[in-house]
Design an enzyme around this catalytic site. Structure first.
Site, PDB file in Angstrom:
ATOM      1  CB  SER A   1     109.680 -76.615  18.483  1.00 29.45           C
ATOM      2  OG  SER A   1     111.439 -77.555  19.365  1.00 29.45           O
TER       3      SER A   1
ATOM      4  NE  ARG B   1     117.633 -76.934  30.200  1.00 28.65           N
ATOM      5  CZ  ARG B   1     116.819 -77.242  29.639  1.00 28.65           C
ATOM      6  NH1 ARG B   1     116.163 -78.557  29.538  1.00 28.65           N
ATOM      7  NH2 ARG B   1     117.016 -76.984  28.391  1.00 28.65           N
TER       8      ARG B   1
ATOM      9  CD  GLN C   1     112.703 -73.581  26.154  1.00 29.86           C
ATOM     10  OE1 GLN C   1     113.645 -73.903  27.027  1.00 29.86           O
ATOM     11  NE2 GLN C   1     113.610 -74.964  24.946  1.00 29.86           N
TER      12      GLN C   1
ATOM     13  CB  SER D   1     117.221 -69.928  19.405  1.00 32.69           C
ATOM     14  OG  SER D   1     118.416 -70.838  19.856  1.00 32.69           O
TER      15      SER D   1
ATOM     16  CG  ASP E   1     118.108 -77.925  20.087  1.00 39.01           C
ATOM     17  OD1 ASP E   1     119.295 -77.163  20.811  1.00 39.01           O
ATOM     18  OD2 ASP E   1     116.659 -77.558  19.933  1.00 39.01           O
TER      19      ASP E   1
ATOM     20  CE  LYS F   1     115.239 -83.460  27.890  1.00 41.37           C
ATOM     21  NZ  LYS F   1     114.462 -82.130  27.566  1.00 41.37           N
TER      22      LYS F   1
END
Ligand code: DC
Length: 648
Positions: free
Chosen positions: A25, A125, A173, A199, A313, A412
């Site tokens: 991030s 998504r 995000q 978040s 997460d 990833k």
């Protein structure tokens, strides 16, 4: 792509330290701000993994100049000094949610045309909230396949800015991306968040990184952010180690009841996922918040209720840890993680269930009712979700035969994950405080005796059957006609009886190899073994026995917990009750199946609830369910784990 990875359990508590890679991030925010900045930025501690490669490719496509030093984990990025010129390129965000949600508003702030796309997984998504926000700013966006999803064509002619509303209950995000593009708007941007953002610490991280690159975000109240038109300026930035990645190693400390230190993270971290450590603290782990490091020491952990909305997460890590807790653990506030790489609530429920964990999927979380006796190996689907692979691997540290399918999905965010985990494998020669004993505990019928005997033969070590000692005292009592309830008389017998346990069991000079296994002896022995005074007599003899012979394979009920808590390798052998009963039934012609089952239930109950030295899973012990496995398989797995422990 490798097909699967079988995790070899540690067999003991781990003690060590781990260097985790840079935060995904933090890296992706820094990459984008550097790409938009005037001048050359220098980034260190950078993460090189799929998600950040996606961002690197994206900023290169936009025209940023990037010089990499992958060995040193550094980057020099010469930025655009403002919004991008678009040349009809397609930007492939692979499976990176951050790249796609951060880049889309930046594309909208540019001039020209571009297409934003990604993997099949990313295409499924959500993007609708961000698309709606950008349309409200006047940008022309066209989804070419499904509404609210990638691919998206962007026709951009700069953004005037002003004021917009964003729905924030799916992903933070969206807000982070809009914030990073905000200073590029002619009039700046005021963002009003609708609903409680999930978040939120990630929004704070975005603001912190923007500030580092010279852009100020004013927070008017909890839901209003104001960004004036401004320019990003190049800077020098050290990326923090990834707090989510660290969660797996803190989890390993707790699960194996060892101690793990992660350097480069402390209370000052800008990553919300650091809060996971506080949850472990609440569960009963010992946490040291150092200056530049965090250390977690595992102990028995309780359950509890935890809202993980701000650090979701780590929910999968916590669910894996919960499988080893002493009471129920509930995770709430995370319904939105169904829209991550996969439906993480459904996936975690399916995979933990396979491993014998009782887990209930709730609309916004998970309820785990742990029972360590029931844990078992399984083949784990990972759903192309790196966090499924990493969290479920943790079960494999104590449960044999956890097979992780498609382990490469960790690329990833954490390509070296399995190497880092392997680096924590305990090594016998690094410890001077351990006894050279393999401790095998478990309930009646778990296969303990056969496994212990064969493992000892396989490894060329002595074998000690401590149950035979308690049985011998029971037989001595039967022979002498001593009342089993007369604790003092039984203790006297334990002290005075001469018990020899080798190939044959000899009690006061008379062979009792068969006699100790009669139904009468079976009936009496759990009462004898529950007598604390008898244990005070026999346990020191057991210690002496093993110490005199320089160690070996010792089986019983309390070897890893009481007799040799510092044993080199601890095992808790178990099996389904019905399978254990069947095994016992086949061994004895004198009992019916029903009476074997009743006898086993009674003995499990007495052995595991007695006040003195109850049968418990020892700290760090491998939990091995032998149902459905041959003795040879169990012995071979245990020999492999042992060899891993003593390897040079
Ligand atoms: O493993 P086994 O069935 O032979 O054990 C006989 C009994 O002794 C059983 O009731 C558990 C008890 N036992 C014990 O309390 N502690 C040990 N270390 C070994 C056996």
């Amino acid at each position: 792509m490798s097909k699967s990875a079988v995790i070899t359990p540690f067999g003991a508590s781990t003690i060590g330290s781990v260097k985790v890679p840079g935060s995904k991030s933090h890296t992706n925010r820094a990459l984008l701000c550097a790409a938009l900045a005037q001048g050359t930025s220098r980034l260190s501690g950078v993460l090189f993994a799929d998600d950040t490669e996606a961002m690197l490719d994206a900023i290169r496509t936009l025209g940023a100049e990037v010089e990499e030093n992958r060995r040193e984990l550094t980057l020099e990025i010469t930025g655009l000094g403002g919004s991008p010129r678009l040349d009809k390129s397609t930007i492939d965000c692979r499976s990176s949610g951050t790249t796609s949600r951060f880049i889309l508003p930046v594309l909208a702030s540019g001039h020209g045309a571009a297409t934003l796309d990604g993997s099949e997984q990313l295409r499924s998504r959500p993007f609708a909230e961000q698309i709606a926000a950008l349309r409200s700013l006047g940008c022309t966006l066209q989804e070419t396949q499904m509404p609210g999803e990638l691919p998206i064509e962007i026709q951009a002619d700069g953004l005037a800015g002003g004021e917009i509303e964003v729905t924030t209950d799916t992903s933070s995000q969206f807000v982070s991306g809009l914030l990073m593009a905000a200073p590029l708007c002619d009039k700046g941007l005021t963002l009003r968040l609708l609903g409680t953002p999930v978040s939120r610490p990630y929004i704070d991280m975005t603001i912190e990184v923007m500030r580092k690159f010279g852009v100020d975000v004013k927070k008017l109240d909890d839901s209003t952010y104001v960004v004036p038109p401004s320019r990003y300026r190049a800077t020098v930035l050290g990326v923090e180690p990834d707090a989510t990645a660290a969660s797996y190693f803190f989890g390993a400390a707790v699960i194996t009841q060892g101690k793990v230190r992660v350097d480069g993270l402390d209370k000052r971290s800008i990553q919300g996922d650091i809060q996971f450590v506080s949850v472990l603290d609440e569960l009963g782990a010992k946490v040291t918040w150092g200056d530049g490091y965090i250390e977690v020491e595992g102990d028995h952990i309780s359950g509890g209720s935890f809202d993980l909305q701000d650090f979701s997460d780590t929910a999968q890590t916590l669910a894996a840890v919960a499988a080893f807790a002493d009471s129920d653990l509930e995770i709430s506030g995370i319904g939105f993680i169904r829209a991550k790489e996969t439906d993480r609530l459904a996936a975690m429920t399916a995979e933990l269930t396979k491993c014998g964990v009782e887990i209930t999927e709730k609309p916004d979380g998970l309820l785990i009712r742990p029972n360590k006796w029931l844990l078992r190996g399984a083949t784990i689907n990972t759903y192309d979700d790196h966090r499924m692979a990493m969290s479920m691997s943790l079960l494999g540290l104590r449960v044999p035969r956890i097979e992780i399918l498609d382990p490469d999905c960790v690329n990833k965010t954490f390509p070296e994950f399995f190497d880092c985990l392997e680096g924590l494998r305990p090594r016998a020669q690094e410890r001077s405080d351990i006894a050279a004993v393999i401790a095998i505990d478990g309930p009646a019928g778990s296969g303990k005796s056969t496994v212990a005997r064969q493992l000892a033969a396989e490894l060329g070590l002595p074998h000690f059957d401590t149950g035979a000692m308690y049985r011998a005292v029971a037989v001595a009592a039967l022979r002498a006609g001593v009342d089993i309830e007369d604790a003092d008389a039984i203790t006297k017998l334990a002290k005075e009886t001469n018990i020899e346990i080798q190939e044959r069991i000899v009690i006061d000079g008379v062979d009792a190899t068969e006699e100790i296994r009669t139904p009468e002896a079976n009936q009496m022995v759990s009462v004898v073994a529950a007598n604390p005074q008898v244990r005070r007599v026999l346990v020191p003899q057991q210690r002496e026995w093993a110490t005199d012979l320089g160690g070996g394979v010792m089986e019983g009920r309390d070897i890893g917990t009481e007799v040799f808590p510092d044993a080199l390798f601890k095992v808790f052998l178990t099996a389904d009750l019905s399978i254990r009963a069947e095994r016992r039934f086949n061994e004895s012609s004198e009992q019916t199946m029903g009476s074997v089952l009743d006898d086993l239930k009674r003995r499990d109950q007495v052995d595991s609830t007695r006040e003195d030295s109850p049968l418990l899973v020892a700290p760090g012990a491998v939990i091995f369910d032998s149902s459905g496995l041959s003795i040879e398989d169990v012995v071979s797995d245990l020999a492999t784990i042992f060899r891993g422990l003593v390897a040079g």
